[in-house]
Structure formats: structure tokens, C-alpha cells
Design a protein around this motif. Structure first.
Motif, PDB file in Angstrom:
ATOM      1  N   MET A   1     -14.938   2.790   0.072  1.00 29.73           N
ATOM      2  CA  MET A   1     -14.899   2.278   1.445  1.00 29.73           C
ATOM      3  C   MET A   1     -16.281   1.797   1.890  1.00 29.73           C
TER       4      MET A   1
ATOM      5  N   GLN B   1     -11.214  -6.784   1.179  1.00 27.65           N
ATOM      6  CA  GLN B   1     -10.286  -6.361   2.227  1.00 27.65           C
ATOM      7  C   GLN B   1      -9.087  -5.606   1.649  1.00 27.65           C
TER       8      GLN B   1
ATOM      9  N   SER C   1       0.812  -1.211   0.000  1.00 26.31           N
ATOM     10  CA  SER C   1       0.000   0.000   0.000  1.00 26.31           C
ATOM     11  C   SER C   1       0.848   1.264   0.000  1.00 26.31           C
TER      12      SER C   1
ATOM     13  N   ASN D   1     -18.079  -4.467  10.366  1.00 22.95           N
ATOM     14  CA  ASN D   1     -18.051  -3.795   9.070  1.00 22.95           C
ATOM     15  C   ASN D   1     -19.228  -2.835   8.909  1.00 22.95           C
TER      16      ASN D   1
ATOM     17  N   VAL E   1     -10.029  -1.957   1.432  1.00 23.91           N
ATOM     18  CA  VAL E   1      -9.956  -1.316   2.761  1.00 23.91           C
ATOM     19  C   VAL E   1      -8.509  -1.022   3.125  1.00 23.91           C
TER      20      VAL E   1
ATOM     21  N   LYS F   1     -18.414   0.338  10.643  1.00 19.03           N
ATOM     22  CA  LYS F   1     -17.511   1.185   9.850  1.00 19.03           C
ATOM     23  C   LYS F   1     -18.313   2.039   8.859  1.00 19.03           C
TER      24      LYS F   1
ATOM     25  N   GLN G   1     -14.628   7.580  -0.280  1.00 17.08           N
ATOM     26  CA  GLN G   1     -15.733   7.193   0.596  1.00 17.08           C
ATOM     27  C   GLN G   1     -16.637   6.173  -0.077  1.00 17.08           C
TER      28      GLN G   1
ATOM     29  N   HIS H   1     -16.969  -2.204   2.768  1.00 18.10           N
ATOM     30  CA  HIS H   1     -17.464  -2.656   4.075  1.00 18.10           C
ATOM     31  C   HIS H   1     -18.854  -3.273   3.981  1.00 18.10           C
TER      32      HIS H   1
ATOM     33  N   GLU I   1      -8.126   2.966   3.614  1.00 20.75           N
ATOM     34  CA  GLU I   1      -8.630   3.356   4.940  1.00 20.75           C
ATOM     35  C   GLU I   1      -7.882   4.550   5.544  1.00 20.75           C
ATOM     36  N   MET I   2      -6.629   4.769   5.144  1.00 18.72           N
ATOM     37  CA  MET I   2      -5.853   5.881   5.688  1.00 18.72           C
ATOM     38  C   MET I   2      -5.747   7.062   4.728  1.00 18.72           C
ATOM     39  N   GLU I   3      -6.457   6.989   3.604  1.00 15.37           N
ATOM     40  CA  GLU I   3      -6.381   8.053   2.594  1.00 15.37           C
ATOM     41  C   GLU I   3      -7.465   9.108   2.820  1.00 15.37           C
ATOM     42  N   CYS I   4      -7.090  10.372   2.611  1.00 17.76           N
ATOM     43  CA  CYS I   4      -8.048  11.477   2.733  1.00 17.76           C
ATOM     44  C   CYS I   4      -8.395  12.072   1.381  1.00 17.76           C
TER      45      CYS I   4
END
Length: 457
Positions: free
Chosen positions: A316, A292, A256, A339, A295, A342, A313, A320, A299-302
Motif C-alpha cells: 500500500m 490503482q 477483488s 496519495n 490499492v 494516504k 502495508q 500510493h 485497501e480493505m485487507e487487514c
């Protein structure tokens, strides 16, 4: 410097016994570990690298002083052999043993405690002797449900493993009930082995293997060919299978942190499609692996800008939600709830997440929580008939549960009352016996006095 003058074996100096009866079991044949068998084990196989072994042992210095003993603790010791978890001498010695065997190992310092020794127990540069009994051994479980058991025949090179998405080249030999049904060289993407007719258990084992490793994999139906079997291999439903797998080569996929955001978003679209394909085919475990990955990547991306943020979004939420649906199918209800939570963190009124979490809670007998979820669904979408039906089921289950509780408590109180009545009855009988006994003694004394007549003056 320690000597063997005090340590005896069969009435002879230990080193003499090792010299005449011992076998060098070291790969280098440098006499670093000499073995003398005291009791032969059961005929059959020996532990392989990674097997979980259970032993009893007693450790002594050449002076005869005992420094450790599992039997005195009344607890055998277990470890994964050949993994460097214990002394080098133990890994070598135990892999030479059979189940039930008892042997004695003479271990040079470089195979035991080295030049430093062990403070307060082992002097520096000391040879030591271990008496070992191999109680049992079994393959290494790669999953929590022991559905994939691995036994390593040949250890691989290095410390690198294939990761999700890696390209691997393997040699496979599959057996079922002693019959070989598969033998081939095949290449596949880790996480997508199903596309090449390779079972899930082999796919799952890839990230534990090193290049050149040859291992045996014992697969339960869940990780083999499941309830459908494999007609082309003439394997029926719910059959255990075994594969011998050799990892010939592999090319790791990008991690990643090695991918930029546009690359992750582009890959997420491909992986999502692959996951949907597996889900539609009923391959829920394989679908989970794909969702998965999304995710993991995002999951850590803005993102920068509204457009990227919306795409992140969207992926994600979809990942989930799809994971929750897969876990509903595989009856892993805790994962469903996690999930859905989340999704609800991102969108508190998400109808699908609320409904699927309600389903999982209902199946976990959390009726009140499930009903709250279904009621929330109706607030979001009053025309959702399925949610109304589920609320009725929840109400019925809650009523049944209360009725059962009433019966349970009624029975409990009835038992308490019966016990108390029994105790009171027993106490009354005991008191009556005591009173009758006292009355009897009084009567005897009166009769004695009347027989004796008036006392002399």
C-alpha cells in the motif's frame, strides 16, 4: 378516449397528414412512431447511440391540448440518445434526424407514456404528438477533459463490460487525417494495451463497451500517441487520431471480492512490476492503472499475523508513493496530495511522501504548506539537501508573494484615493455652481427692484 378532431396540421386532421406523408421510423415497422418532416436538416450524419443531443420540443395530445414545451421555458433539453433516458419514441425519432431538422412525431402509447399515462397531463393509453427540432449533437465524452469521445455505431449485447485485467479480443481500424494507419484483430489485457501497440484511449474505453459493440473513438494526443507520435504508423507528435473498435469477445478478470488474500498479494507483486515497467518507459497513465489495482485489492485487507500485515502495508505504501510520483509527472497535483496523505496516515514520518506532497503544494502555490512539508523532511533526515533547496525556494516565493500583495494593495488604495479626490472635486464644482446660481438670482432681483423704483403708496 382522445381523438384527432381538434389537432390540425397544415389545416388538415393530424392523422390524415401522418397517414399520407408520414414515415414509420420504428425498427419493427409497427407504426409506433410516425414521422413527418417539416423542415429538412443539414446534409450529413445523424446522431448515434450515446450521443449528447440538444432539442427543442412541444408535446400535444390528439385533442390539441399542449402538455409540455421547452420553448416556453426558454431552455432546450439535452440527453444521451439511445440510452433509455427519455421516451422510447424520442430515442427512435431523434436518431432519424439531421442537425437543424424540424419534424413531428406521432407516438403510440407503447412508445410514449404507456397504459398508465401521466397523472394530470396524459390520459391512460394515449397517443401523443411531439414537434422536435434537433439543435445539435456530439459524441459522448468518456473522460472529464473530453480527451476520449465515443460514438456507437452498433449497440452491443447485454449489460456486462470488461473490467481492469480482463482479456479482450477486438478489431481495430485507426485513422489520422483521413489516412488509415492500422487495421487488425488483436487481443490484450485491459490496462496493458500498450504492450500490443494499442493507444491508451482505446484501453480506457473498454470498460464502457459490451460484446458486439462497434464504436468510433476520437482521441486527443494525451490518449493517442502523445508527444512522441508513432513512427511505425507514420504519425507525428501531438496528432488527434480516430479508431473504429469492435469488441468481439472478452473474459472478465476476477473482482477483488472473488480473490483471497494470498492471491491478492501474489497478483500485487506482478502488477507492481508491470507498473514500474510502464513508469520507466514514461507511460505514466498506464502505470497509474497498475498501481490503482493494488490499492483496490488491498485497501480493505487487514491480514492475519504480523507477516501478512507487513506485506499489505508495504504494498500500500509503495502503490500510493508511486501513484503520487506518476501524478507529479502528469501535473495532477491534487491527486499527488491525496496519495501522499494516504501514506502519511500509515507512516507519518515517511520522507518520500512528505517531500512529494511538498512538491505538489509548491506547484499549487501553497508556499507555506509546502515549506512545512520540507521542514518536516529535514526533521526526518537532516542531510536531505533537496529539501533545504526547496525551503529556500518557498521562502523566496513567499517573499515575492508578499511584495506582490503590497503592490496590489498600494495600487488599490491609490485608486481609492484618486477616486475619492475626484468625487470631492466634482462635489466642490457642483457646490460652486449652485452658489453662483443663487448669487446670480439675487443680483437679478436687486436690479429689477432698482429699475421699478419706489413702490406706489
Amino acid at each position: 378516449m382522445t381523438t384527432d378532431q381538434d389537432l390540425k396540421m397544415d389545416g388538415q386532421p393530424a392523422t390524415s397528414v401522418f397517414a399520407t406523408k408520414g414515415t414509420d421510423v420504428t425498427p419493427k415497422k409497427d407504426k409506433g412512431v410516425i414521422k413527418v418532416v417539416k423542415r429538412q436538416g443539414l446534409d450529413g450524419e445523424r446522431p448515434m447511440i450515446g450521443d449528447r443531443v440538444t432539442v427543442h420540443y412541444t408535446g400535444k395530445l390528439l385533442s390539441g391540448k399542449k402538455f409540455d414545451c421547452s420553448r416556453e421555458r426558454k431552455e432546450p433539453f439535452s440527453f444521451n440518445v439511445g440510452k433509455g433516458q427519455v421516451l422510447k419514441a424520442w430515442d427512435i425519432g431523434v436518431m432519424s434526424m439531421q442537425r437543424g431538422e424540424v419534424c413531428t412525431l406521432l407516438c403510440k402509447p407503447e412508445y410514449a407514456y404507456g397504459s398508465a399515462g401521466n397523472p394530470d397531463k396524459i390520459p391512460p393509453s394515449s397517443s401523443v404528438v411531439f414537434e422536435m427540432e434537433l439543435l445539435k449533437f456530439e459524441g459522448e465524452a468518456l473522460t472529464g477533459d473530453s480527451g476520449i469521445i465515443r460514438r456507437i455505431k452498433v449497440k452491443g449485447d447485454g449489460y456486462m463490460n470488461p473490467n481492469d485485467g480482463a482479456s479482450v479480443e477486438v478489431h481495430l481500424e485507426g485513422k489520422c487525417d483521413g489516412r488509415r494507419f492500422d487495421c487488425r484483430d488483436v487481443s490484450f489485457i485491459v490496462g496493458e494495451a500498450e504492450d500490443k501497440g494499442v493507444p491508451l484511449g482505446v484501453d480506457r474505453a473498454m470498460d464502457k463497451m459490451q460484446k458486439g459493440e462497434c464504436c468510433l473513438l476520437y482521441l486527443k494526443p494525451k490518449y493517442g500517441f502523445g508527444s512522441e507520435g508513432k513512427p511505425e504508423f507514420k504519425i507525428g507528435p501531438y496528432k488527434d487520431i480516430a479508431y473504429e473498435v469492435t469488441l468481439k469477445s472478452f473474459q472478465r478478470a476476477k473482482e477483488s471480492w472473488e480473490m483471497d488474500l494470498p492471491e491478492k498479494l501474489e497478483s500485487a507483486a506482478v502488477v507492481k512490476q508491470k507498473g514500474n515497467q510502464y513508469f520507466k518507459a514514461g507511460l505514466h497513465h498506464q502505470a497509474v492503472a497498475q498501481y490503482q489495482r493494488i490499492v483496490l485489492w488491498l485497501e480493505m485487507e487487514c491480514g492475519t499475523g504480523i507477516e501478512q500485515q507487513k506485506r499489505i502495508q508495504s504494498y500500500m505504501l509503495t502503490a500510493h508513493l508511486n501513484l503520487a510520483l506518476c501524478f507529479l509527472r502528469t501535473k495532477e497535483y491534487t491527486q499527488v496530495v491525496e496519495n501522499c496523505n494516504k501514506v502519511i496516515e500509515l507512516d507519518e514520518h515517511n520522507e518520500k511522501a512528505l517531500y512529494r506532497r511538498g512538491e505538489a503544494r509548491l506547484l499549487r502555490n501553497e508556499f507555506s504548506l509546502a515549506m512545512e512539508d520540507f521542514q518536516h523532511v529535514l526533521q526526518v533526515n537532516p542531510s536531505n539537501r533537496a529539501a533545504r533547496a526547496q525551503i529556500s525556494i518557498c521562502q523566496s516565493k513567499i517573499k515575492e508573494h508578499h511584495e506582490q500583495d503590497k503592490k496590489t494593495y498600494a495600487n488599490m488604495f491609490q485608486k481609492f484615493a484618486e477616486r475619492d479626490a475626484k468625487v470631492r472635486k466634482t462635489k466642490r464644482r457642483r457646490d460652486e455652481c449652485v452658489r453662483n446660481g443663487m448669487n446670480g438670482e439675487v443680483g437679478i432681483k436687486r436690479r429689477r427692484r432698482s429699475q421699478d423704483g419706489p413702490s406706489a403708496k
